[in-house]
Design an enzyme around this catalytic site. Structure first.
Site, PDB file in Angstrom:
ATOM      1  N   ASN A  23     -66.291  95.275  57.090  1.00  0.00           N
ATOM      2  CA  ASN A  23     -67.083  95.281  56.267  1.00  0.00           C
ATOM      3  C   ASN A  23     -67.244  93.551  55.734  1.00  0.00           C
ATOM      4  OD1 ASN A  23     -67.618  98.029  56.296  1.00  0.00           O
ATOM      5  ND2 ASN A  23     -66.195  98.451  54.855  1.00  0.00           N
ATOM      6  N   CYS A 115     -73.947 105.908  59.343  1.00  0.00           N
ATOM      7  CA  CYS A 115     -73.174 107.188  58.885  1.00  0.00           C
ATOM      8  C   CYS A 115     -74.166 107.890  57.970  1.00  0.00           C
ATOM      9  CB  CYS A 115     -71.873 106.912  58.212  1.00  0.00           C
ATOM     10  SG  CYS A 115     -70.606 106.240  59.101  1.00  0.00           S
TER      11      CYS A 115
END
Length: 417
Positions: A23, A115
């Site tokens: 991330n 996602c």
């Protein structure tokens, strides 16, 4: 398509090195677009999303080469289009929007994928960039952005959006004048991005607080930069120690960034401490106890650890309650845990977990990245064999997880379905 086959019931013991943060790496790699000179990154995890980002950078005119844990990016002939074939697999690809507008004054970016865990609108990004002078239209699934020159602006986020803060932070580095980002995200990955940009010559203050000030500069130069460790991978392995009743030493583990997670795990009956060698995690005598968790923006409990800690709650004595405040539909792992014998009830954004004495291996299907990790953890603790299907989600966020787990005693293998 691969699956993981896990023979559960083995306490994990040994040392695991924490990989670089996905991330953090994704926005920092996108920030290469802003630099006019080569950039070299170390401690980069070898993940599907990282490879996709490198391909995207190459298409945008910033050839990226991966060797070991090092990525070298050479900005040269920039192009404004991020094609659907790459963007569809990764929601973070929208982070090239701000840098492209800052460097070229135009961008054509396909609406992102990734996602499927609820609404993650890019509207916050677009509205904020419009305040800096950009104009947008949607055309055949593409966000078309144009501007003459981005101008500094005072931007208030209704919600401390991580992606929005990152996109605007990058765009503001080359904008004319000062940009103030208020109610900005405080996540460590945002701080890591700011530190990278500063290393390239950006003028940024307040990163790590809710108000970030950016004074635009004419250009950014290259640098060498080490990506921060992955706090979510580290947190996942902390849970692995607790759920299997083992003892793990994590090296390269971020301590301060995991404070909210460590507090909850210790409250559940784990013992986690920082030593001269790393972070040591084990279960205390007396077993696991239920607790309540509410996901919040940093420095609160991270939504990306909710599913993993829920697996631990399944085997804790008493009742635990999970309140998910960040994303919608982030309980998609619950039905799969129930297949393994968990006792969980969902009501809106809350899940009530009643601890059971054991979980039993079963065929389960991953729905997103962190749900995949939750099911792997449950499989490690379960009696019998667990088959985790659709692990391409897992490969997006965990570097060789089955190899790391096998090295500390797990019985887990990858098989083609």
């Amino acid at each position: 398509m691969d699956k993981l086959v896990i023979e559960g019931g083995v306490p994990l013991t040994g040392t695991i090195n924490v990989s670089g943060s996905k991330n953090a790496a994704l926005p920092i790699l996108m920030a290469s677009i802003l630099a006019e000179e080569p950039v070299t990154y170390t401690n980069v995890p070898r993940l599907r999303d990282i490879h996709t980002t490198n391909k995207l950078l190459s298409i945008l005119g910033c050839p990226a080469e991966f060797e070991g844990d090092t990525v070298s990016v050479r900005p040269c002939d920039l192009k404004p289009e991020a094609p659907y074939d790459l963007v569809k697999t990764m929601r973070a690809s929208v982070l090239c929007l701000g840098p492209l507008l800052a460097r070229l004054g135009e961008a054509r970016v396909a609406l992102p994928g990734g996602c499927a865990i609820g609404a993650r609108p890019v509207d916050l990004h677009l509205t904020a960039l419009e305040k800096m002078g950009a104009r947008f239209e949607l055309e055949e699934g593409y966000i078309i952005g144009r501007c003459r020159k981005l101008k500094g602006a005072h931007i208030y986020f209704d919600f401390p959006t991580v992606g929005g803060t990152e996109n605007l932070l990058m765009a503001a580095t080359l904008a004319e004048g000062e940009t103030i980002l208020e109610n900005a995200a405080r996540e460590p990955e945002v701080v890591d991005l700011a530190r990278f940009l500063i290393a390239c010559g950006a003028k940024i203050e307040g990163h790590g607080t809710s108000v970030i000030r950016v004074q635009g500069v004419p250009r950014l130069h290259g640098c060498e930069y080490a990506i921060m460790p992955d706090r979510i991978e580290a947190g996942t392995f902390l849970v692995a120690a607790g759920i299997t009743g083992g003892e793990l030493l994590l090296t390269g583990c971020p301590w301060e960034e995991l404070d909210a997670v460590i507090v909850k795990l210790n409250a559940m009956g784990m013992h986690i401490e920082k030593t001269s060698e790393g972070v040591l995690a084990k279960r205390r005598n007396g077993g696991l106890r239920g607790t309540d968790v509410t996901t919040q923006p940093f420095p609160g409990f991270p939504t990306d650890m909710q599913a993993q800690v829920m697996s631990l709650m399944c085997l804790a004595e008493g009742t635990s309650v999970v309140q998910e405040n960040i994303f919608e539909n982030r309980f998609m792992h619950v039905l799969e845990l129930v297949r393994m014998g968990a006792d969980i009830r969902i009501s809106g954004r809350s899940a009530v977990v009643r601890g059971v004495k054991r979980l039993t291996g079963a065929p389960v299907m991953a729905s997103d990245l962190r749900a995949s990790a939750s099911l792997v953890l449950a499989g490690l603790a379960a009696r019998g064999t667990t088959h985790v299907q659709r692990i391409y989600h897992l490969d997006r966020g965990y570097e060789r997880i089955e190899l790391k787990l096998n090295a500390v005693g797990a019985r887990i293998r990858r098989e083609a379905e």
